[in-house]
Each structure stands twice: as structure tokens, then as C-alpha cells.
Design a protein around this motif. Structure first.
Motif, PDB file in Angstrom:
ATOM      1  N   CYS A 435       0.827  -1.216   0.000  1.00 14.38           N
ATOM      2  CA  CYS A 435       0.000   0.000   0.000  1.00 14.38           C
ATOM      3  C   CYS A 435       0.861   1.265   0.000  1.00 14.38           C
ATOM      4  O   CYS A 435       0.534   2.252  -0.669  1.00 14.38           O
ATOM      5  CB  CYS A 435      -0.939   0.001   1.204  1.00 14.38           C
ATOM      6  SG  CYS A 435      -2.272  -1.216   1.095  1.00 14.38           S
ATOM      7  N   LEU A 436       1.974   1.253   0.736  1.00 14.64           N
ATOM      8  CA  LEU A 436       2.876   2.407   0.755  1.00 14.64           C
ATOM      9  C   LEU A 436       3.526   2.618  -0.611  1.00 14.64           C
ATOM     10  O   LEU A 436       3.644   3.758  -1.086  1.00 14.64           O
ATOM     11  CB  LEU A 436       3.952   2.214   1.829  1.00 14.64           C
ATOM     12  CG  LEU A 436       3.481   2.309   3.284  1.00 14.64           C
ATOM     13  CD1 LEU A 436       4.629   1.965   4.240  1.00 14.64           C
ATOM     14  CD2 LEU A 436       2.940   3.710   3.601  1.00 14.64           C
ATOM     15  N   LEU A 437       3.948   1.522  -1.263  1.00 15.12           N
ATOM     16  CA  LEU A 437       4.548   1.626  -2.594  1.00 15.12           C
ATOM     17  C   LEU A 437       3.546   2.147  -3.618  1.00 15.12           C
ATOM     18  O   LEU A 437       3.875   2.986  -4.470  1.00 15.12           O
ATOM     19  CB  LEU A 437       5.098   0.263  -3.029  1.00 15.12           C
ATOM     20  CG  LEU A 437       6.343  -0.242  -2.281  1.00 15.12           C
ATOM     21  CD1 LEU A 437       6.681  -1.667  -2.708  1.00 15.12           C
ATOM     22  CD2 LEU A 437       7.523   0.689  -2.510  1.00 15.12           C
ATOM     23  N   CYS A 438       2.289   1.661  -3.537  1.00 19.69           N
ATOM     24  CA  CYS A 438       1.241   2.120  -4.460  1.00 19.69           C
ATOM     25  C   CYS A 438       0.906   3.589  -4.221  1.00 19.69           C
ATOM     26  O   CYS A 438       0.580   4.328  -5.155  1.00 19.69           O
ATOM     27  CB  CYS A 438      -0.019   1.271  -4.317  1.00 19.69           C
ATOM     28  SG  CYS A 438       0.144  -0.401  -4.976  1.00 19.69           S
ATOM     29  N   ASP A 439       1.025   4.022  -2.974  1.00 21.80           N
ATOM     30  CA  ASP A 439       0.735   5.423  -2.640  1.00 21.80           C
ATOM     31  C   ASP A 439       1.754   6.345  -3.313  1.00 21.80           C
ATOM     32  O   ASP A 439       1.412   7.445  -3.765  1.00 21.80           O
ATOM     33  CB  ASP A 439       0.774   5.604  -1.121  1.00 21.80           C
ATOM     34  CG  ASP A 439       0.207   6.944  -0.681  1.00 21.80           C
ATOM     35  OD1 ASP A 439      -0.818   7.367  -1.260  1.00 21.80           O
ATOM     36  OD2 ASP A 439       0.773   7.565   0.227  1.00 21.80           O
ATOM     37  N   PHE A 440       3.014   5.891  -3.384  1.00 17.02           N
ATOM     38  CA  PHE A 440       4.053   6.679  -4.049  1.00 17.02           C
ATOM     39  C   PHE A 440       4.018   6.494  -5.570  1.00 17.02           C
ATOM     40  O   PHE A 440       4.382   7.399  -6.314  1.00 17.02           O
ATOM     41  CB  PHE A 440       5.437   6.272  -3.534  1.00 17.02           C
ATOM     42  CG  PHE A 440       5.713   6.733  -2.131  1.00 17.02           C
ATOM     43  CD1 PHE A 440       5.808   8.092  -1.838  1.00 17.02           C
ATOM     44  CD2 PHE A 440       5.874   5.820  -1.098  1.00 17.02           C
ATOM     45  CE1 PHE A 440       6.067   8.521  -0.537  1.00 17.02           C
ATOM     46  CE2 PHE A 440       6.130   6.244   0.201  1.00 17.02           C
ATOM     47  CZ  PHE A 440       6.229   7.601   0.480  1.00 17.02           C
ATOM     48  N   GLY A 441       3.551   5.350  -6.027  1.00 14.94           N
ATOM     49  CA  GLY A 441       3.653   5.020  -7.450  1.00 14.94           C
ATOM     50  C   GLY A 441       2.501   5.469  -8.322  1.00 14.94           C
ATOM     51  O   GLY A 441       2.640   5.534  -9.549  1.00 14.94           O
ATOM     52  N   PHE A 442       1.332   5.767  -7.721  1.00 11.19           N
ATOM     53  CA  PHE A 442       0.161   6.135  -8.526  1.00 11.19           C
ATOM     54  C   PHE A 442      -0.406   7.476  -8.065  1.00 11.19           C
ATOM     55  O   PHE A 442      -0.553   7.721  -6.867  1.00 11.19           O
ATOM     56  CB  PHE A 442      -0.927   5.063  -8.406  1.00 11.19           C
ATOM     57  CG  PHE A 442      -0.539   3.729  -8.982  1.00 11.19           C
ATOM     58  CD1 PHE A 442      -0.676   3.470 -10.335  1.00 11.19           C
ATOM     59  CD2 PHE A 442      -0.027   2.728  -8.158  1.00 11.19           C
ATOM     60  CE1 PHE A 442      -0.304   2.247 -10.857  1.00 11.19           C
ATOM     61  CE2 PHE A 442       0.334   1.503  -8.671  1.00 11.19           C
ATOM     62  CZ  PHE A 442       0.198   1.256 -10.029  1.00 11.19           C
ATOM     63  N   GLU A 443      -0.737   8.329  -9.044  1.00  5.52           N
ATOM     64  CA  GLU A 443      -1.364   9.611  -8.727  1.00  5.52           C
ATOM     65  C   GLU A 443      -2.882   9.503  -8.759  1.00  5.52           C
ATOM     66  O   GLU A 443      -3.567  10.152  -7.974  1.00  5.52           O
ATOM     67  CB  GLU A 443      -0.896  10.686  -9.715  1.00  5.52           C
ATOM     68  CG  GLU A 443       0.582  11.048  -9.572  1.00  5.52           C
ATOM     69  CD  GLU A 443       0.964  12.180 -10.483  1.00  5.52           C
ATOM     70  OE1 GLU A 443       0.061  12.761 -11.124  1.00  5.52           O
ATOM     71  OE2 GLU A 443       2.170  12.483 -10.568  1.00  5.52           O
ATOM     72  N   PHE A 444      -3.416   8.698  -9.679  1.00  4.92           N
ATOM     73  CA  PHE A 444      -4.865   8.579  -9.818  1.00  4.92           C
ATOM     74  C   PHE A 444      -5.422   7.659  -8.734  1.00  4.92           C
ATOM     75  O   PHE A 444      -4.954   6.527  -8.567  1.00  4.92           O
ATOM     76  CB  PHE A 444      -5.228   8.053 -11.212  1.00  4.92           C
ATOM     77  CG  PHE A 444      -4.842   9.002 -12.316  1.00  4.92           C
ATOM     78  CD1 PHE A 444      -5.568  10.166 -12.541  1.00  4.92           C
ATOM     79  CD2 PHE A 444      -3.739   8.744 -13.115  1.00  4.92           C
ATOM     80  CE1 PHE A 444      -5.211  11.044 -13.554  1.00  4.92           C
ATOM     81  CE2 PHE A 444      -3.369   9.614 -14.127  1.00  4.92           C
ATOM     82  CZ  PHE A 444      -4.112  10.782 -14.352  1.00  4.92           C
ATOM     83  N   MET A 445      -6.415   8.151  -8.027  1.00  6.20           N
ATOM     84  CA  MET A 445      -6.936   7.459  -6.849  1.00  6.20           C
ATOM     85  C   MET A 445      -7.489   6.069  -7.175  1.00  6.20           C
ATOM     86  O   MET A 445      -7.224   5.098  -6.465  1.00  6.20           O
ATOM     87  CB  MET A 445      -8.035   8.297  -6.193  1.00  6.20           C
ATOM     88  CG  MET A 445      -8.631   7.674  -4.947  1.00  6.20           C
ATOM     89  SD  MET A 445     -10.037   8.621  -4.340  1.00  6.20           S
ATOM     90  CE  MET A 445     -11.201   8.425  -5.693  1.00  6.20           C
ATOM     91  N   ILE A 446      -8.281   5.962  -8.258  1.00  9.57           N
ATOM     92  CA  ILE A 446      -8.906   4.679  -8.602  1.00  9.57           C
ATOM     93  C   ILE A 446      -7.848   3.633  -8.914  1.00  9.57           C
ATOM     94  O   ILE A 446      -7.912   2.491  -8.432  1.00  9.57           O
ATOM     95  CB  ILE A 446      -9.870   4.842  -9.800  1.00  9.57           C
ATOM     96  CG1 ILE A 446     -11.008   5.812  -9.454  1.00  9.57           C
ATOM     97  CG2 ILE A 446     -10.443   3.491 -10.202  1.00  9.57           C
ATOM     98  CD1 ILE A 446     -11.894   5.340  -8.314  1.00  9.57           C
ATOM     99  N   LEU A 447      -6.848   4.024  -9.717  1.00 11.11           N
ATOM    100  CA  LEU A 447      -5.766   3.093 -10.055  1.00 11.11           C
ATOM    101  C   LEU A 447      -4.998   2.680  -8.804  1.00 11.11           C
ATOM    102  O   LEU A 447      -4.664   1.512  -8.611  1.00 11.11           O
ATOM    103  CB  LEU A 447      -4.808   3.735 -11.058  1.00 11.11           C
ATOM    104  CG  LEU A 447      -5.207   3.711 -12.537  1.00 11.11           C
ATOM    105  CD1 LEU A 447      -4.185   4.447 -13.362  1.00 11.11           C
ATOM    106  CD2 LEU A 447      -5.385   2.284 -13.026  1.00 11.11           C
ATOM    107  N   LYS A 448      -4.714   3.663  -7.942  1.00  8.55           N
ATOM    108  CA  LYS A 448      -3.996   3.381  -6.706  1.00  8.55           C
ATOM    109  C   LYS A 448      -4.770   2.374  -5.853  1.00  8.55           C
ATOM    110  O   LYS A 448      -4.186   1.425  -5.314  1.00  8.55           O
ATOM    111  CB  LYS A 448      -3.799   4.670  -5.906  1.00  8.55           C
ATOM    112  CG  LYS A 448      -2.990   4.487  -4.623  1.00  8.55           C
ATOM    113  CD  LYS A 448      -3.207   5.609  -3.637  1.00  8.55           C
ATOM    114  CE  LYS A 448      -2.830   6.953  -4.216  1.00  8.55           C
ATOM    115  NZ  LYS A 448      -2.987   8.048  -3.221  1.00  8.55           N
TER     116      LYS A 448
END
Length: 487
Positions: A435-448
Motif C-alpha cells: 500500500c505504501l509503494l502504491c501510494d508513491f507510485g500512482f497519482e490517480f486514486m482509482i488506479l492506486k
């Protein structure tokens, strides 16, 4: 009576639970945007207030009926007699509940702003009694009520999008919510005749039934106090806006909790039956299965919800409910404690006829929760209500576990059970990292959100497999069987 599969029952009840939870999951994002925060606050205050009178009408009868009725389900005459007595007691309690409700509306002037919404929700009192859902639980029959749920949930969702169009339509929203329950319960009552013949009777064994019912009822009151007092006290000390914000985090919390408790619900009559038949070996096997299954699901669900609280609130409720994010992060911990507390009370203590200990533990917790609410709400507002709930759920879990330790000790201290817990904790570390990696890796909320959920499931499952977790391998084997059958 043909023995039904716990797996099938769990699936059917899971579908029904998902439907019950999808209804607010689909509708709440819509109504939270259409209705005002104050309108949501009035809706939630009213449904919480009616909950107290639903409790009086229920009188703890459903829990008692499931425990006792499981002993009679293979004897049609005894079951007819038992069901009629229980139903008659339920109807008397329902009349008393209505008298108390109308009296409170006349006496308390500050309820007049809520009176229309409260009266709409009051229809649930009668129809919940008529629903006699405890009969279906006794006979472990979830197919009919699952189909029934699908029909009425679909009708309700269609009506919602057609009729709720502006901020003042919270009364229409309340009426649609009631329609979903009323229609289902009316059909329940009619269809229940395929199992038992129910009639009102004056030939009720009061001495035999009333004492355990009242003990369970008192426990239910205490549970309701520490579950609902948060909203009630928050409404009294703050305002409708605070209630509306807090109700968002509670709604999401209840959705997650309800999904996880689907398996638990279907095992209660089976455990009550096995304990009543003194089949302790089989009882321990079923209880161990419940603990292992929920243990492997509850921790990752709670951790995942904590990590994605902001995204979940934005998707379900919208930006104006962002203040509820921290409240949701706090209350998500209560999922773990409430599920295991429920196992200890409903799956162990009540089948073992230790409802007096459940009552004692719950009363202590309810008092604790009320005190905490009055201390925390003035300083922390809706975050304080979440924290008080977490502390209360933890307290009652410890107390219930201690009260049935002599029964659960052989199950809890099994090497496999302890390993499952350790495996789950390690797997949750993987979820946090993903979840921490996805928080840094994606800007779009739905994709994240999508990648966080999918990758967390994969990571958690992979960790369990690498650690040699038996439940994980069992799930993989079932998945392979399902795939082979479809190919």
C-alpha cells in the motif's frame, strides 16, 4: 433432516451479507452527495433511535430461539409448539416497544425534529418480528432468504435513484430503506410455514423461557448501549454534522465487519446443536475451523482498510466527508476485536448456557464505553467516538475470552492456530509495504486503490504459501478443483 454443508451455508449467507452491504455501498455514495450532511445526520440519528425499540421488541428472543430450537428441529410437533410460544412472546414485546416509542415521542420535545423519520423507521419493529428469521437460521436454510434479498435490494436501489434527487429527500431515503426490510420480512413470515406452523398462543411456558431470554435481552441492551451510545452521545454533545461525519466511518466499518461475520453466523446453530448433543470433539473441530478461517481474514482486512481509509472515504462518500478518514482509521481496529468477541460469546458462551457471563461482561463494557464517550467526545469529537468503540471492543473480547477459556483453551493453544496467527501478522506487513509503494507510485486514486487491493491480496497469499500455511494451501486446492470443473 438432511445435514447442510457449512461451506454452502457460508457461501449463501455470504451472498446475502454482501447484498445487505452492497445496498449501502451502492446507495451511500449517491445519497451522501445528493443529501446534505445534516440530512444524513437526521437519518442516522433516527435509525439509531429506532434501534433501541427494535431491541425491546426483539427481547433477545432470536439468540435464545436459535440455541433452543436447534434441539427441536428434527421433531415437527415440538418445533411447532416451541415456535408458537417464542413468536407469541415476541409479539407481546413488540406491542410494549411501540407503546414506549410513542410515549417517548410525546414526552421528549427535542425529538420533534426527527419525528417523521422515526415514524417511518418504526415500521421495522413489527415486520422484524413477523420476519421470524431465527427459523431459517435454526434450519440452516439460507437459499430462500438470499433470493428474497436480491429481489428487494434491486427494487430498493431502482427506487432510490428514481426518487431521491435533492437534499430534502432524506425521508424518501428512509422509506426506501424500510421497504427493503419490510417486504423481505413479510415474505419470510409467509414462507416460514414450510418449516413450522406458527400461531399466537397463551399456552407459553413462561418460567422456562423467560429467565434465559431476559438475560440475553439484558446483554443485548448492553451491546446496543456501547454500539449506539456513540452516535447518541455525539448527537447530544455536538451536532448533526458531527453525526453525519462519524456515520460515514461507521457505515464503512460495518460493511467490512458484516462481510467477515458471514461465516460466523452460519456456524452458530451448528455449534449450538453439537454442544447440546454433547458432541464435544465435533464441536471443537467446527470451532477451530471458524477461528482459523476468520483469523486468516480479519487481520488483513482491517490493516488494508486502515491503509486505504482516505481512498475508501473518497470513493464511497466524497470529499465533503474527508474529515471521517481519521475516524475510520481508528475504528478499523475494532473489526478485529469485535469478530473474536462475537466468536467467544455467540459460538461458545451462549451455546454453553453461560449467557449470565455475557451479560456481566457486556454491562461492564457498556458502562466503560459511555464514560469514555463523555470524556473523549468534547476533546476529539467523532474521533473520540471511534476510539471509545475500539477500547470497548477490546475489553469485551478479553473478558469473553477469559469467561470461556476452559472451553476454548484446547482450540486456541493448538500449534496450527498459533501458527495461523503469526503467518497472518507477517502477511499484514506485506500489505502495508504494498500500500505504501502504491501510494508513491500512482497519482490517480482509482488506479492506486485497485492496484493496492489486488497486489495486497497477491502479496498476502504468497507470504502465507511461502510460510507453509495449511489454510492457504487448502484454498488453493479448492480453487484448482473449481477451475478443473469449469474447464
Amino acid at each position: 433432516m438432511k445435514k447442510k454443508s457449512l461451506g454452502l451455508n457460508a457461501l449463501l449467507n455470504g451472498i446475502r451479507s454482501v447484498l445487505n452491504l452492497l445496498f449501502p455501498l451502492i446507495t451511500f455514495p449517491y445519497v451522501s452527495r445528493v443529501l446534505s450532511v445534516e440530512g444524513i445526520g437526521i437519518y442516522n440519528f433516527s435509525i439509531t433511535y429506532i434501534g433501541y425499540f427494535l431491541l425491546i421488541a426483539g427481547l433477545g428472543i432470536a439468540t435464545y430461539a436459535i440455541r433452543e430450537g436447534a434441539k427441536y428441529r428434527e421433531n415437527k410437533n415440538e418445533m411447532d409448539k416451541f415456535s408458537s410460544q417464542i413468536f407469541s412472546l415476541n409479539m407481546i414485546a413488540t406491542v410494549i416497544a411501540y407503546l414506549l416509542l410513542f410515549g417517548s415521542l410525546i414526552i421528549f420535545q427535542n425529538l420533534h425534529n426527527y419525528i417523521s423519520c422515526i415514524l417511518i423507521f418504526s415500521l421495522q419493529i413489527l415486520f422484524t418480528t413477523l420476519g421470524t428469521e431465527w427459523i431459517y437460521t435454526i434450519y440452516e436454510d439460507y437459499a430462500y432468504i438470499t433470493i428474497r434479498s436480491i429481489i428487494f435490494k434491486v427494487i430498493s436501489i431502482v427506487l432510490l435513484f428514481l426518487l431521491v434527487r435533492k437534499p430534502e429527500d432524506y425521508l424518501i431515503y428512509a422509506a426506501i430503506t424500510v421497504l427493503s426490510a419490510v417486504g423481505s420480512n413479510l415474505l419470510n413470515f409467509i414462507h416460514a410455514r414450510s418449516f413450522v406452523h406458527i400461531k399466537l398462543t397463551t399456552k407459553t411456558n413462561w418460567r422456562y423461557h423467560l429467565k434465559p431470554i431476559l438475560v440475553i435481552f439484558a446483554s443485548a441492551i448492553a451491546v446496543t448501549i456501547y454500539v449506539s451510545s456513540d452516535t447518541t452521545i455525539l448527537g447530544l454533545l455536538k451536532d448533526d454534522y458531527a453525526v453525519g461525519i462519524y456515520s460515514t466511518s461507521v457505515k464503512i466499518y460495518q460493511i467490512a465487519q458484516g462481510l467477515l461475520s458471514a461465516l460466523l453466523t452460519v456456524t452458530i446453530p451448528r455449534l449450538a446443536f453439537l454442544w447440546g448433543q454433547k458432541r464435544i470433539g465435533e464441536y471443537n473441530k467446527v470451532l477451530s475451523k471458524v477461528l482459523d478461517s476468520l483469523g486468516i481474514l480479519v487481520l488483513p482486512a482491517s490493516v488494508g482498510l486502515i491503509m486505504l481509509s482516505r481512498e475508501v472515504v473518497l470513493i464511497i462518500a466524497g470529499e465533503k466527508y474527508l474529515p471521517s478518514v481519521n475516524s475510520l482509521r481508528i475504528i478499523s481496529w475494532a473489526i478485529i476485536f469485535s469478530i473474536f468477541s462475537w466468536i467467544f460469546s455467540d459460538c461458545v458462551l451462549i451455546p454453553a448456557k453461560r449467557e449470565n457471563l455475557v451479560l456481566r461482561n457486556t454491562i461492564i463494557t457498556a458502562i466503560e464505553n459511555i464514560i469514555l464517550n463523555f470524556i473523549l467526545i468534547p476533546f476529539m469529537s467523532y474521533d473520540g467516538t471511534s476510539l471509545s468503540t475500539v477500547i470497548a471492543e477490546f475489553t469485551v473480547m478479553i473478558m469473553n475470552g477469559y469467561s470461556c477459556w476452559d472451553i476454548i483453551k484446547p482450540v486456541i493453544l493448538k500449534k496450527d492456530t498459533l501458527k495461523n496467527l503469526l503467518d497472518s501478522i507477517v502477511g499484514c506487513v506485506g500489505i502495508v509495504v504494498v500500500c505504501l509503494l502504491c501510494d508513491f507510485g500512482f497519482e490517480f486514486m482509482i488506479l492506486k486503490t485497485i492496484f493496492s487491493v489486488v497486489l495486497s491480496i497477491i502479496m498476502y497469499g504468497a507470504i502465507l504459501v511461502l510460510l507453509g500455511n495449511k489454510n492457504a494451501y487448502s484454498m488453493l486446492d479448492r480453487a484448482k478443483i473449481i477451475l478443473k470443473s469449469k474447464l
